[in-house]
Design an enzyme around this catalytic site. Structure first.
Site, PDB file in Angstrom:
ATOM      1  N   CYS A 127       1.201  -1.203   0.455  1.00 44.77           N
ATOM      2  CA  CYS A 127      -0.131  -0.334  -0.113  1.00 44.77           C
ATOM      3  C   CYS A 127       0.733   1.225  -0.050  1.00 44.77           C
ATOM      4  O   CYS A 127       1.705   0.945   0.828  1.00 44.77           O
ATOM      5  CB  CYS A 127      -1.185   0.081   1.029  1.00 44.77           C
ATOM      6  SG  CYS A 127      -2.070  -1.732   1.151  1.00 44.77           S
TER       7      CYS A 127
ATOM      8  N   ARG B  73       3.749  -0.479  -4.656  1.00 42.78           N
ATOM      9  CA  ARG B  73       3.484  -0.241  -3.390  1.00 42.78           C
ATOM     10  C   ARG B  73       2.014  -1.341  -3.752  1.00 42.78           C
ATOM     11  O   ARG B  73       1.854  -1.435  -2.722  1.00 42.78           O
ATOM     12  CB  ARG B  73       3.575   0.410  -2.375  1.00 42.78           C
ATOM     13  CG  ARG B  73       4.845   1.109  -2.767  1.00 42.78           C
ATOM     14  CD  ARG B  73       4.606   2.287  -1.646  1.00 42.78           C
ATOM     15  NE  ARG B  73       5.235   1.535  -0.193  1.00 42.78           N
ATOM     16  CZ  ARG B  73       5.641   1.308   0.283  1.00 42.78           C
ATOM     17  NH1 ARG B  73       6.976   1.680   0.361  1.00 42.78           N
ATOM     18  NH2 ARG B  73       5.576   1.086   1.996  1.00 42.78           N
TER      19      ARG B  73
ATOM     20  N   TRP C 163      -3.283  -3.006  -1.520  1.00 39.46           N
ATOM     21  CA  TRP C 163      -2.810  -3.796  -2.139  1.00 39.46           C
ATOM     22  C   TRP C 163      -3.969  -4.956  -0.892  1.00 39.46           C
ATOM     23  O   TRP C 163      -3.122  -4.219   0.425  1.00 39.46           O
ATOM     24  CB  TRP C 163      -1.014  -4.857  -1.844  1.00 39.46           C
ATOM     25  CG  TRP C 163      -0.615  -5.970  -2.562  1.00 39.46           C
ATOM     26  CD1 TRP C 163       0.238  -5.854  -3.881  1.00 39.46           C
ATOM     27  CD2 TRP C 163      -0.572  -6.763  -0.862  1.00 39.46           C
ATOM     28  NE1 TRP C 163       0.222  -7.407  -4.059  1.00 39.46           N
ATOM     29  CE2 TRP C 163      -0.006  -8.647  -2.619  1.00 39.46           C
ATOM     30  CE3 TRP C 163      -0.860  -6.871   0.331  1.00 39.46           C
ATOM     31  CZ2 TRP C 163      -0.160  -8.780  -1.410  1.00 39.46           C
ATOM     32  CZ3 TRP C 163      -0.872  -8.213   0.466  1.00 39.46           C
ATOM     33  CH2 TRP C 163      -0.257  -9.364  -0.741  1.00 39.46           C
TER      34      TRP C 163
ATOM     35  N   ASN D 268      -1.624   2.244   6.362  1.00 36.98           N
ATOM     36  CA  ASN D 268      -0.956   1.233   5.763  1.00 36.98           C
ATOM     37  C   ASN D 268      -0.341   0.455   6.893  1.00 36.98           C
ATOM     38  O   ASN D 268      -0.060   0.574   7.512  1.00 36.98           O
ATOM     39  CB  ASN D 268       1.006   1.904   4.419  1.00 36.98           C
ATOM     40  CG  ASN D 268       1.643   0.446   3.671  1.00 36.98           C
ATOM     41  OD1 ASN D 268       1.059  -0.466   4.147  1.00 36.98           O
ATOM     42  ND2 ASN D 268       2.510   1.302   4.174  1.00 36.98           N
ATOM     43  N   GLY D 269      -0.505  -1.122   6.132  1.00 38.00           N
ATOM     44  CA  GLY D 269      -0.042  -2.067   7.429  1.00 38.00           C
ATOM     45  C   GLY D 269      -1.668  -3.028   8.220  1.00 38.00           C
ATOM     46  O   GLY D 269      -2.747  -2.751   6.919  1.00 38.00           O
TER      47      GLY D 269
ATOM     48  N   GLU E 136      17.180 -16.420 -10.156  1.00 40.24           N
ATOM     49  CA  GLU E 136      16.487 -15.205 -10.673  1.00 40.24           C
ATOM     50  C   GLU E 136      16.114 -15.270 -12.489  1.00 40.24           C
ATOM     51  O   GLU E 136      14.820 -14.720 -12.415  1.00 40.24           O
ATOM     52  CB  GLU E 136      17.984 -14.136 -10.627  1.00 40.24           C
ATOM     53  CG  GLU E 136      17.942 -12.746 -11.129  1.00 40.24           C
ATOM     54  CD  GLU E 136      15.989 -12.161 -10.508  1.00 40.24           C
ATOM     55  OE1 GLU E 136      15.539 -12.463  -9.518  1.00 40.24           O
ATOM     56  OE2 GLU E 136      15.968 -11.325 -10.599  1.00 40.24           O
TER      57      GLU E 136
ATOM     58  N   LYS F 219      12.286 -13.467 -12.937  1.00 37.22           N
ATOM     59  CA  LYS F 219      11.939 -12.610 -13.338  1.00 37.22           C
ATOM     60  C   LYS F 219      10.578 -13.324 -14.025  1.00 37.22           C
ATOM     61  O   LYS F 219      10.047 -12.580 -14.725  1.00 37.22           O
ATOM     62  CB  LYS F 219      12.763 -12.390 -14.031  1.00 37.22           C
ATOM     63  CG  LYS F 219      13.892 -11.385 -13.138  1.00 37.22           C
ATOM     64  CD  LYS F 219      12.949 -10.359 -13.073  1.00 37.22           C
ATOM     65  CE  LYS F 219      12.927 -10.395 -11.672  1.00 37.22           C
ATOM     66  NZ  LYS F 219      13.721 -10.481 -10.638  1.00 37.22           N
TER      67      LYS F 219
ATOM     68  N   GLU G 116       7.070 -14.206 -12.442  1.00 37.54           N
ATOM     69  CA  GLU G 116       6.063 -13.215 -12.388  1.00 37.54           C
ATOM     70  C   GLU G 116       5.968 -12.087 -12.884  1.00 37.54           C
ATOM     71  O   GLU G 116       5.039 -11.460 -12.747  1.00 37.54           O
ATOM     72  CB  GLU G 116       7.690 -12.270 -10.628  1.00 37.54           C
ATOM     73  CG  GLU G 116       8.879 -11.567 -11.515  1.00 37.54           C
ATOM     74  CD  GLU G 116       9.240 -10.833  -9.981  1.00 37.54           C
ATOM     75  OE1 GLU G 116       8.432 -10.423  -9.180  1.00 37.54           O
ATOM     76  OE2 GLU G 116      10.310 -10.580 -10.305  1.00 37.54           O
TER      77      GLU G 116
ATOM     78  N   HIS H 225      18.154 -35.684 -11.308  1.00 37.41           N
ATOM     79  CA  HIS H 225      17.894 -35.927  -9.975  1.00 37.41           C
ATOM     80  C   HIS H 225      16.158 -36.521  -9.989  1.00 37.41           C
ATOM     81  O   HIS H 225      15.876 -36.604  -9.066  1.00 37.41           O
ATOM     82  CB  HIS H 225      18.542 -35.601  -8.858  1.00 37.41           C
ATOM     83  CG  HIS H 225      20.107 -35.989  -9.135  1.00 37.41           C
ATOM     84  ND1 HIS H 225      20.029 -37.247  -8.732  1.00 37.41           N
ATOM     85  CD2 HIS H 225      21.450 -35.497  -9.047  1.00 37.41           C
ATOM     86  CE1 HIS H 225      21.866 -37.627  -7.966  1.00 37.41           C
ATOM     87  NE2 HIS H 225      21.949 -35.724  -8.750  1.00 37.41           N
TER      88      HIS H 225
ATOM     89  N   LYS I 121       5.661  -4.217  -5.090  1.00 36.75           N
ATOM     90  CA  LYS I 121       7.277  -4.202  -4.423  1.00 36.75           C
ATOM     91  C   LYS I 121       7.378  -4.586  -3.296  1.00 36.75           C
ATOM     92  O   LYS I 121       8.904  -4.752  -3.193  1.00 36.75           O
ATOM     93  CB  LYS I 121       7.592  -3.013  -5.557  1.00 36.75           C
ATOM     94  CG  LYS I 121       8.967  -2.451  -4.965  1.00 36.75           C
ATOM     95  CD  LYS I 121       9.228  -2.710  -6.642  1.00 36.75           C
ATOM     96  CE  LYS I 121      10.569  -2.322  -6.574  1.00 36.75           C
ATOM     97  NZ  LYS I 121      11.365  -3.319  -7.638  1.00 36.75           N
TER      98      LYS I 121
HETATM   99  O1  M6R Z   1      13.043  -5.071  -1.088  1.00 34.75           O
HETATM  100  P1  M6R Z   1      13.192  -6.319  -1.143  1.00 34.75           P
HETATM  101  O2  M6R Z   1      14.588  -5.815  -2.106  1.00 34.75           O
HETATM  102  O3  M6R Z   1      13.387  -6.552   0.075  1.00 34.75           O
HETATM  103  O4  M6R Z   1      12.506  -7.295  -1.506  1.00 34.75           O
HETATM  104  C1  M6R Z   1      12.250  -8.639  -1.716  1.00 34.75           C
HETATM  105  C2  M6R Z   1      12.034  -9.491  -2.603  1.00 34.75           C
HETATM  106  O5  M6R Z   1      10.436  -9.042  -2.482  1.00 34.75           O
HETATM  107  C3  M6R Z   1      11.543  -8.488  -4.205  1.00 34.75           C
HETATM  108  O6  M6R Z   1      12.863  -8.694  -4.256  1.00 34.75           O
HETATM  109  C4  M6R Z   1      10.579  -9.576  -5.218  1.00 34.75           C
HETATM  110  O7  M6R Z   1      11.200 -11.424  -5.219  1.00 34.75           O
HETATM  111  C5  M6R Z   1      10.855  -8.879  -6.523  1.00 34.75           C
HETATM  112  N1  M6R Z   1       9.401  -9.037  -6.933  1.00 34.75           N
HETATM  113  C6  M6R Z   1      11.461  -9.441  -7.456  1.00 34.75           C
HETATM  114  O8  M6R Z   1      11.788  -9.311  -9.097  1.00 34.75           O
END
Ligand code: M6R
Length: 618
Positions: free
Chosen positions: A2, A27, A85, A111-112, A491, A495, A498, A514, A613
């Site tokens: 949020c 956010r 969110w 927010n929270g 990674e 990517k 997501e 395996h 994010k």
């Molecule tokens: O802000 P942070 O680096 O702590 O965030 C960690 C993860 O939430 C963040 O890397 C998330 O996996 C991303 N969506 C990846 O692209």
């Protein structure tokens, strides 16, 4: 999760709030809203609040709110806004913030999570009429319950009853020049302009107006008017705060001609990598110098174990860091996903160095994990992007990665900059141990070449776009890597899944036989990293195994590796570099592949479904 933005000053509030929400949309983006106190109410304390407070909310992204606001005109220099969110209550207009009390005069954005909202609701009794299913609305009614003409006092009394977390902005129709905001567990930054104040979840909404900010700490409450800022603690005792200067500029938070923030941030990498390493190494001594570590040489030499704690992409940077640390510094390293670390019984002592790694510096699990490590007596340091963020302040030192604002939900440049900082730490510790000057110097020279080499990889953007179009309809992908490229594979897979919603997995090359090999078929492409390093032959054998199962192969290979083309349907060549530096180059084609696949599939690249994010809830 949020985003909150509030403005009080002399400018028209609505454009500032809506543009601010756009900056904070990363956010959360399932609904948004804005509430304004119109100027005509300022002279009369007792106006009919329904005539003076305007609240507009919409389900979906900020564009929907913007659309709804079109054609409406407000004369207001004071307002609050929120992008949501969802946690408690579905995605509906009535659950969107801002929320109000029964009178409609108390308006808040939160927010929270108010964990005890059910008990509070019960306590307030049946006389309160609720218009949403949210925990946040209960807080508006609780403030109403305590309100006796003093908004700050009512907020303080209400917060004393709350269990949970909040970043909060509250206004009241009877106080058209007064904003109260409070923080516990959800970030809030106050921007100080000329006779104007901004309050927001991060500094990006205020960059165009001011760089002077105050970071509100947990347990602090700010009373803001056009002329004055007064900060107290939860016991209503005055607090004096220092102002900080934000270094990010307005342009760095814009798309700068790119179609998406993600693409812009991928292309930022050569520049921001330089920002990360500049002034942080000593060429002659072949070492790094990260002053923020805040440890003496003797303390550094006493370290017997390093634990890297992070989530998501940051945890993959940590895995790359593990290879670097162990190879260069000879110190055993564990990588812990923060949500696991915090709930097991980690063995930690005062010879353990813990790094919390986070782009946002606000990830709830990472924050809780570093607090636990601190409690257990470890040295706890941060590797963080957002200046002044909670993790940056909770740690006893560390390093900012200087990636600039990263606004796409999919993290890209933060990964490479975190990895670069971990490399510098590995070098610094290595040079205190057994690493030679010559090796240190060789590494620094190779690191200095990385930005130019990154540009060569990025120059293949069009080719990678073609590949994305070729493979976009495959429902599954397998990413393969070994050694320092295993985290790169992880990674790349994250990517892709997501932002495209294509199922993908990443496996260490040697693990494929395996189990995962059973998945392979002509409809299951394998994206493998097979650059020229000590595991090249091993990786090549793994790719042969894939080829034998007729799965299509896309390779990231080192320039000049003619054999790669014989093995794979498609090859993306990257310049050679030292093995420990490979993640800094090899990740880029995977980022571009995910990006172009998402675009080809018509996905909302910067705001993928269900994600936010900054994950500030458990
Ligand atoms: O802000 P942070 O680096 O702590 O965030 C960690 C993860 O939430 C963040 O890397 C998330 O996996 C991303 N969506 C990846 O692209």
């Amino acid at each position: 999760m949020c985003g909150i933005v509030a403005y009080i000053g002399s400018k028209q509030a609505l454009p500032i709030l809506v543009n601010g929400l756009r900056r904070l949309e990363y956010r959360g983006y399932d609904s948004a809203g804005v509430a304004l106190i119109e100027n005509r109410s300022q002279s009369t304390e007792s106006r009919n609040p329904e005539a003076s407070i305007q609240c507009v909310r919409a389900v979906g992204k900020i564009d929907n709110l913007s659309e709804k606001l079109k054609g409406q005109s407000f004369d207001s220099t004071f307002g609050i806004a929120h992008t949501r969110w969802a946690t408690h209550g579905g995605v509906t207009e009535s659950n969107a913030h801002p929320h109000s009390d029964c009178s409609g005069k108390i308006i808040l954005a939160h927010n929270g999570i108010i964990e005890n909202y059910r008990e509070l609701k019960e306590k307030l009794g049946s006389s309160h009429i609720y218009k949403s299913e949210t925990d946040s609305e209960v807080l508006a009614h609780l403030i109403e319950f305590y309100y006796r003409g003093d908004l700050r006092k009512a907020v303080l009394e209400a917060l004393a009853q709350v269990c949970g977390t909040y970043g909060l902005v509250v206004m009241h129709g009877d106080h058209p020049s007064l904003l109260v905001s409070a923080r516990l567990g959800s970030p809030l930054v106050i921007g100080l302009g000329e006779q104007e104040y901004f309050v927001a979840s991060d500094a990006t909404p205020m960059l165009a107006y001011t760089k002077k900010v105050i970071f509100l700490e947990d347990g602090e409450v700010a009373e803001v008017s056009r002329e004055n800022l007064h900060i107290v603690n939860l016991k209503d005792q005055n607090i004096t705060k220092q102002t900080s200067q934000i270094e990010w500029d307005e342009a760095s938070a814009q798309k700068q001609g790119f179609d998406h923030f993600m693409l812009k941030e991928i292309f930022d990498q050569p520049t921001v990598l330089q920002d990360a390493i500049r002034g942080r190494y000593k060429t002659e001594e072949g070492t790094a110098h990260l002053a923020g570590l805040n440890m003496t040489d003797a303390e550094m030499r006493s370290i017997k174990r390093v634990i890297l704690i992070a989530c998501g992409t940051a945890s993959y940077a940590a895995m790359a860091g593990k290879y670097m640390f162990e190879r260069l510094a000879g110190i055993p390293v564990e990588v812990d996903v923060a949500s696991e670390f915090r709930y097991r019984d980690p063995i930690i002592d005062n010879q353990t160095l813990v790094f919390g790694i986070s782009q946002s510096g606000e990830t709830a699990d990472t924050l809780a994990a570093i607090k636990e490590a601190k409690r257990k007596g470890a040295f706890v340091r941060g590797i963080v992007n957002v200046v002044g963020s909670t993790i940056a302040r909770e740690t006893d030192g560390g390093t900012y990665i200087h990636a600039g604002p990263e606004l796409a939900v999919a993290s890209t440049k933060a990964f490479t900059n975190m990895t670069a900082i971990l490399l510098l730490y590995a070098l610094q510790f290595g040079r205190l141990n057994k690493l030679s000057v010559a090796t240190g110097q060789r590494l620094l020279a190779a690191l200095a070449e990385i930005p130019e080499k990154m540009k060569l990889v990025l120059a293949q953007n069009e080719k990678i776009k073609e590949l994305a179009n070729k493979y976009k309809n495959n429902p599954n992908f397998l990413f393969l890597g070994r050694g320092v490229n295993f985290p790169v594979a992880l990674e790349g897979s994250l990517k892709l899944k997501e932002i495209t919603y294509i199922h993908s997995e990443a496996v260490a090359g040697g693990e494929m036989k395996h189990g995962p090999i059973a998945l392979l078929s002509p409809m299951f492409p394998v994206f493998a990293i097979m650059t020229k390093n000590q595991l090249y032959d091993k990786m090549r054998s793994n790719i042969e195994e894939v080829k034998a199962r007729k799965a299509p192969i896309i390779l990231v290979a080192t320039e000049g590796d003619l054999g790669a083309a014989e093995l794979a349907q498609d090859v993306i060549f990257v310049p050679p570099t030292m093995e420990v530096l490979e993640p800094l180059l090899n990740t880029l084609p995977l980022q571009l592949f995910a990006y172009h696949t998402a675009v080809a599939l018509g996905r909302d690249v910067d705001r993928p479904r269900n994600l936010a994010k900054s994950v500030t809830v458990e």
